[in-house]
Design a protein around this motif. Structure first.
Motif, PDB file in Angstrom:
ATOM      1  N   ALA A   6      17.461  -6.336 -15.958  1.00 45.92           N
ATOM      2  CA  ALA A   6      16.511  -6.047 -17.021  1.00 45.92           C
ATOM      3  C   ALA A   6      16.797  -4.444 -17.598  1.00 45.92           C
ATOM      4  O   ALA A   6      16.882  -4.397 -18.852  1.00 45.92           O
ATOM      5  N   VAL A   7      17.203  -3.531 -16.704  1.00 43.71           N
ATOM      6  CA  VAL A   7      17.582  -2.209 -17.231  1.00 43.71           C
ATOM      7  C   VAL A   7      19.162  -2.592 -18.106  1.00 43.71           C
ATOM      8  O   VAL A   7      19.150  -1.760 -19.015  1.00 43.71           O
ATOM      9  N   VAL A   8      19.984  -2.982 -17.480  1.00 42.21           N
ATOM     10  CA  VAL A   8      21.160  -3.362 -18.154  1.00 42.21           C
ATOM     11  C   VAL A   8      21.056  -4.147 -19.449  1.00 42.21           C
ATOM     12  O   VAL A   8      21.817  -3.832 -20.532  1.00 42.21           O
ATOM     13  N   ILE A   9      20.169  -5.284 -19.557  1.00 42.37           N
ATOM     14  CA  ILE A   9      19.875  -5.911 -20.712  1.00 42.37           C
ATOM     15  C   ILE A   9      19.390  -4.924 -21.805  1.00 42.37           C
ATOM     16  O   ILE A   9      19.946  -5.056 -22.936  1.00 42.37           O
ATOM     17  N   ARG A  10      18.326  -3.991 -21.467  1.00 41.38           N
ATOM     18  CA  ARG A  10      17.757  -3.236 -22.514  1.00 41.38           C
ATOM     19  C   ARG A  10      18.929  -2.146 -23.040  1.00 41.38           C
ATOM     20  O   ARG A  10      18.768  -1.547 -23.962  1.00 41.38           O
ATOM     21  N   THR A  11      19.560  -1.372 -22.033  1.00 43.79           N
ATOM     22  CA  THR A  11      20.747  -0.654 -22.300  1.00 43.79           C
ATOM     23  C   THR A  11      21.487  -1.118 -23.120  1.00 43.79           C
ATOM     24  O   THR A  11      22.281  -0.439 -24.290  1.00 43.79           O
ATOM     25  N   THR A  12      22.175  -2.375 -22.831  1.00 49.82           N
ATOM     26  CA  THR A  12      23.141  -3.142 -23.751  1.00 49.82           C
ATOM     27  C   THR A  12      22.733  -3.132 -25.246  1.00 49.82           C
ATOM     28  O   THR A  12      23.458  -3.074 -26.365  1.00 49.82           O
ATOM     29  N   ARG A  13      21.522  -3.544 -25.200  1.00 48.68           N
ATOM     30  CA  ARG A  13      20.778  -3.711 -26.742  1.00 48.68           C
ATOM     31  C   ARG A  13      20.680  -2.455 -27.391  1.00 48.68           C
ATOM     32  O   ARG A  13      21.163  -2.588 -28.618  1.00 48.68           O
ATOM     33  N   GLY A  14      20.370  -1.484 -26.910  1.00 50.79           N
ATOM     34  CA  GLY A  14      20.264  -0.208 -27.415  1.00 50.79           C
ATOM     35  C   GLY A  14      21.537   0.164 -27.799  1.00 50.79           C
ATOM     36  O   GLY A  14      21.740   0.901 -28.914  1.00 50.79           O
ATOM     37  N   LEU A  15      22.760   0.065 -26.843  1.00 46.39           N
ATOM     38  CA  LEU A  15      23.928   0.325 -27.060  1.00 46.39           C
ATOM     39  C   LEU A  15      24.430  -0.429 -28.321  1.00 46.39           C
ATOM     40  O   LEU A  15      25.266   0.215 -29.629  1.00 46.39           O
ATOM     41  N   ALA A  16      24.240  -1.542 -28.557  1.00 40.37           N
ATOM     42  CA  ALA A  16      24.710  -2.338 -29.762  1.00 40.37           C
ATOM     43  C   ALA A  16      24.064  -2.012 -30.784  1.00 40.37           C
ATOM     44  O   ALA A  16      24.573  -1.869 -31.916  1.00 40.37           O
ATOM     45  N   ASP A  36       0.900  -1.374   0.275  1.00 43.64           N
ATOM     46  CA  ASP A  36       0.052  -0.054  -0.234  1.00 43.64           C
ATOM     47  C   ASP A  36       0.821   1.447   0.121  1.00 43.64           C
ATOM     48  O   ASP A  36       0.573   2.409   0.297  1.00 43.64           O
ATOM     49  N   ASP A  37       2.238   1.234  -0.117  1.00 40.97           N
ATOM     50  CA  ASP A  37       2.818   2.361  -0.418  1.00 40.97           C
ATOM     51  C   ASP A  37       3.038   2.818  -1.874  1.00 40.97           C
ATOM     52  O   ASP A  37       4.176   2.241  -2.628  1.00 40.97           O
ATOM     53  N   LEU A  38       2.031   3.509  -2.182  1.00 44.23           N
ATOM     54  CA  LEU A  38       1.910   4.187  -3.513  1.00 44.23           C
ATOM     55  C   LEU A  38       3.533   5.164  -3.631  1.00 44.23           C
ATOM     56  O   LEU A  38       3.920   5.183  -4.668  1.00 44.23           O
ATOM     57  N   ALA A  39       3.920   5.503  -2.844  1.00 46.32           N
ATOM     58  CA  ALA A  39       5.022   6.498  -3.043  1.00 46.32           C
ATOM     59  C   ALA A  39       6.089   5.776  -3.423  1.00 46.32           C
ATOM     60  O   ALA A  39       7.107   6.178  -4.255  1.00 46.32           O
ATOM     61  N   LEU A  40       6.331   4.594  -2.755  1.00 45.60           N
ATOM     62  CA  LEU A  40       7.520   3.757  -3.297  1.00 45.60           C
ATOM     63  C   LEU A  40       7.513   3.123  -4.460  1.00 45.60           C
ATOM     64  O   LEU A  40       8.312   2.995  -5.262  1.00 45.60           O
ATOM     65  N   LEU A  41       6.191   2.508  -4.889  1.00 40.91           N
ATOM     66  CA  LEU A  41       5.996   2.018  -6.201  1.00 40.91           C
ATOM     67  C   LEU A  41       6.313   3.327  -7.254  1.00 40.91           C
ATOM     68  O   LEU A  41       7.015   2.951  -8.185  1.00 40.91           O
ATOM     69  N   THR A  42       5.912   4.487  -6.970  1.00 37.89           N
ATOM     70  CA  THR A  42       6.181   5.449  -7.777  1.00 37.89           C
ATOM     71  C   THR A  42       7.606   5.787  -8.022  1.00 37.89           C
ATOM     72  O   THR A  42       8.212   6.053  -8.934  1.00 37.89           O
ATOM     73  N   GLU A  43       8.651   5.525  -6.902  1.00 41.27           N
ATOM     74  CA  GLU A  43       9.903   5.710  -7.167  1.00 41.27           C
ATOM     75  C   GLU A  43      10.505   4.835  -7.918  1.00 41.27           C
ATOM     76  O   GLU A  43      11.435   4.862  -8.648  1.00 41.27           O
ATOM     77  N   HIS A  44       9.904   3.346  -7.881  1.00 42.22           N
ATOM     78  CA  HIS A  44      10.539   2.575  -8.627  1.00 42.22           C
ATOM     79  C   HIS A  44       9.997   2.365 -10.034  1.00 42.22           C
ATOM     80  O   HIS A  44      10.973   2.143 -11.128  1.00 42.22           O
ATOM     81  N   VAL A  45       8.763   2.720 -10.548  1.00 44.33           N
ATOM     82  CA  VAL A  45       8.367   2.607 -11.701  1.00 44.33           C
ATOM     83  C   VAL A  45       7.869   3.887 -12.474  1.00 44.33           C
ATOM     84  O   VAL A  45       7.354   3.960 -13.464  1.00 44.33           O
ATOM     85  N   GLY A  46       7.353   4.969 -11.374  1.00 43.95           N
ATOM     86  CA  GLY A  46       7.104   6.286 -11.910  1.00 43.95           C
ATOM     87  C   GLY A  46       7.944   6.858 -12.862  1.00 43.95           C
ATOM     88  O   GLY A  46       7.308   7.784 -13.723  1.00 43.95           O
ATOM     89  N   ALA A  47       9.246   6.626 -13.058  1.00 42.31           N
ATOM     90  CA  ALA A  47      10.179   7.253 -14.094  1.00 42.31           C
ATOM     91  C   ALA A  47      11.062   6.194 -14.228  1.00 42.31           C
ATOM     92  O   ALA A  47      10.980   4.855 -13.911  1.00 42.31           O
ATOM     93  N   ALA A  48      11.886   6.378 -15.259  1.00 42.45           N
ATOM     94  CA  ALA A  48      13.185   5.594 -15.616  1.00 42.45           C
ATOM     95  C   ALA A  48      14.356   6.420 -15.506  1.00 42.45           C
ATOM     96  O   ALA A  48      14.556   7.486 -15.536  1.00 42.45           O
ATOM     97  N   LEU A  49      15.322   5.410 -14.895  1.00 46.02           N
ATOM     98  CA  LEU A  49      16.782   5.899 -15.123  1.00 46.02           C
ATOM     99  C   LEU A  49      17.140   6.654 -16.639  1.00 46.02           C
ATOM    100  O   LEU A  49      16.857   5.792 -17.542  1.00 46.02           O
ATOM    101  N   SER A  50      17.583   7.594 -16.293  1.00 46.70           N
ATOM    102  CA  SER A  50      18.089   8.307 -17.549  1.00 46.70           C
ATOM    103  C   SER A  50      19.480   8.227 -17.903  1.00 46.70           C
ATOM    104  O   SER A  50      20.185   8.183 -17.337  1.00 46.70           O
TER     105      SER A  50
END
Length: 580
Positions: A70-80, A36-50
């Motif tokens: 998951a972030v590392v894998i997507r980032t590496t594919r984008g870099l590739a 029930d911690d909406l603020a914490l959920l917002t911290e994790h998924v409300g934005a993305a690491l830039s």
């Protein structure tokens, strides 16, 4: 933009969890969704690491706004995808991959290698934790298309990061960062990204470890980048060293041995790489208490010098005996001026070049000018120092001798196109050895330079304004300086104002438009104000200069000047409506 609507947040979280390859983070994210911690959920998924010029950096955890597989894998594919589309022969030139000793770094590095190999790109990687300067050097030595270092440098233990080097074996700068970010954005869920499993990497035809000869070449080139000491200069200094639980210790010991320094003592409680950093709250050598264990050992041994690196080995910290039984830690500005003067005094380059970041001490400019060297100031970050060095080596036929930034970053010559706490550490020790051979100390040298170029003091004042409201308050404060500027600060007249937000077309590319305003002060000093790029802070950098007579006590003079610098900084914050 941050998303806060509960329905949208849960939909985003569910989609991310469905696409996550890691059971642990997938389960953790679904637990957040069930809570029930909406603020914490917002911290994790409300934005993305830039993804920016520093790559990625953030706290490890589940969701797109945390560092995870998951972030590392997507980032590496984008870099590739970016490399294959934009860099000639990227697939065969390949990518160098390395990592530090943080808890998740090895796993993130294996995923990076796995994605690159699956994309058809040759990979040369370091299978064990290594310092960032070595990995950056390996890209240059192997003529690789890029390098990736999984590291969060001196951040808190809970963090990790992903640093990218591309053109010229230097960290990326605009517009490359935006192009890679766009490629990452186009990548689908991590689960859909082709990936060579970590257990299959050792036998994969696209993957091989970096040859040990590269490490030896690195050490040899560091030797060649420094002016040789006279044969009659003793290398018998007693030196204490700490890697702060980081990964530079082994290479530091090899580099010092190669340079002839045999009395090196590694602080035993911090000698081994350990991503939990058990003896320090914050693994940054600038933080209070970080060097306490090494200082205690230095006192016990009556040492001549204390050297420290941050956990990934790209920063250099130094402390020296104060002549009264204690120890004096040196600021990054002081280290930069000392090393810069030493290297420029002894260089054989006919057209030498020194480079500093714009917020670092202008005393360096006077040091360069007095030695016939060109000096340049760049935006904050070694990626800009490296860019200035590379371009001026070609366009102005300069030899890059030394560069530094006030946050303990130094590099000697062009061996590494980034901060290098290993090469800089040995150069500093050689400087101390030469001073000792001449009957002088580091404190004697500081005084000599202060007589020659003025006694400079540097001081920072900052205010913290967290959250969205704090960001607006800092933005409003900076906007005020577009409308009016102060006439005096700390009782010193403001003689000129330079707004780095405008006029970029009249400056070199390494001084592009940035959110920074400089107030020049009567007497040759200055105060610079800018928002922090990594923290919810507004920072003021004050540098003051005063003449030093031969019979003046430098410590007393500096104490008075630091008190004045503090008043200057607080006056500027008050002027823009940010009470410190």
């Amino acid at each position: 933009m941050t998303i806060t609507d509960p329905t949208d947040l849960h939909a985003l979280a569910e989609a991310w969890a469905d696409g996550d390859v890691d059971e642990e983070t997938r389960t953790a994210l679904r637990a957040l969704m069930d809570g029930d911690d909406l603020a914490l959920l917002t911290e994790h998924v409300g934005a993305a690491l830039s993804f920016g010029t520093a790559g990625l950096r953030g706290e490890v955890g589940p969701g797109p706004n945390r560092m995870n597989r998951a972030v590392v894998i997507r980032t590496t594919r984008g870099l590739a995808d970016f490399l294959l589309a934009e860099v000639p022969d990227a697939a065969t030139r390949g990518v160098v991959v390395g990592f530090d000793a943080r808890t998740d770094s090895a796993r993130f590095a294996a995923d990076t290698v796995g994605v690159l190999a699956a994309a058809g790109i040759e990979v040369r990687w370091f299978p064990t934790p290594q310092p960032t300067p070595l990995i950056a050097y390996a890209q240059k030595a192997l003529d690789a298309a890029a390098a990736v270092v999984v590291t969060a440098s001196h951040n808190p233990p809970a963090d990790n990061g992903y640093k990218v080097y591309v053109e010229g074996a230097a960290q990326i700068v605009p517009p490359t960062d935006a192009a890679i970010a766009a490629a990452i954005e186009a990548v689908g869920p991590a689960r859909e990204v082709p990936l060579v499993a970590s257990e299959d990497l050792a036998d994969h035809p696209k993957v091989a470890p970096v040859d040990a000869v590269v490490v030896q070449r690195f050490l040899q080139e560091l030797e060649g980048a420094r002016p040789p000491l006279p044969d009659d200069v003793a290398r018998d200094l007693t030196i204490v060293y700490t890697p702060l639980h980081g990964v530079a210790g082994e290479l530091i010991q090899q580099a010092f041995a190669l340079a002839g320094f045999d009395d090196l003592h590694v602080e035993p409680t911090q000698a081994e790489p350990d991503g939990t950093f058990p003896t320090v709250a914050f693994p940054n050598p600038e933080e209070p208490g970080a060097l306490d264990a090494a200082l205690a050992l230095a006192r016990d041994l009556d040492a001549d010098l204390l050297i420290a690196n941050d956990p990934d080995g790209d920063r250099l910290a130094v402390a020296v005996p104060d002549g009264a039984g204690g120890w004096l830690p040196l600021s990054g500005n002081r280290i930069g001026v000392l090393l810069g003067s030493y290297l420029l005094d002894r260089t054989d380059a006919s057209r030498p070049l020194g480079v500093r970041s714009v917020v670092s001490s202008p005393m360096f400019d006077e040091v360069c000018d007095a030695r016939g060297a060109r000096f340049e100031a760049t935006l904050t970050g070694f990626k800009w120092i490296a860019r200035a060095a590379r371009e001026l080596e070609v366009s102005d036929q300069r030899t890059f001798v030394f560069g530094f930034e006030e946050a303990l970053g130094s590099t000697v010559g062009s061996v590494v196109r980034d901060k290098d706490g290993i090469g800089a550490a040995v150069a500093f020790a050689e400087m101390v050895a030469l001073l000792h051979a001449e009957g002088r100390t580091v404190l004697d040298r500081i005084r000599e330079l202060s007589v020659q170029h003025g006694a400079w003091v540097s001081h920072q004042v900052s205010v913290t304004r967290p959250g969205a409201a704090g960001q607006r308050e800092i933005a409003d404060a900076m906007a005020l300086l577009s409308e009016r500027t102060p006439h005096a600060l700390g009782g010193l007249a403001v003689t000129a104002v330079t707004d780095y937000r405008t006029g970029a077309d009249q400056r070199p590319p390494w001084l592009a438009a940035t959110d920074l305003v400089e107030c020049s002060l009567d007497g040759g000093g200055r105060a610079m104000i800018r928002p922090s790029g990594t923290e919810p802070k507004c920072k003021v950098y004050v540098d003051l200069r005063t003449a030093l007579a031969d019979d003046t006590d430098l410590a007393s003079l500096e104490a008075d000047q630091l008190a004045l610098a503090d008043r200057v900084g607080r006056d500027l914050l008050t002027f823009v409506g940010l009470q410190s």
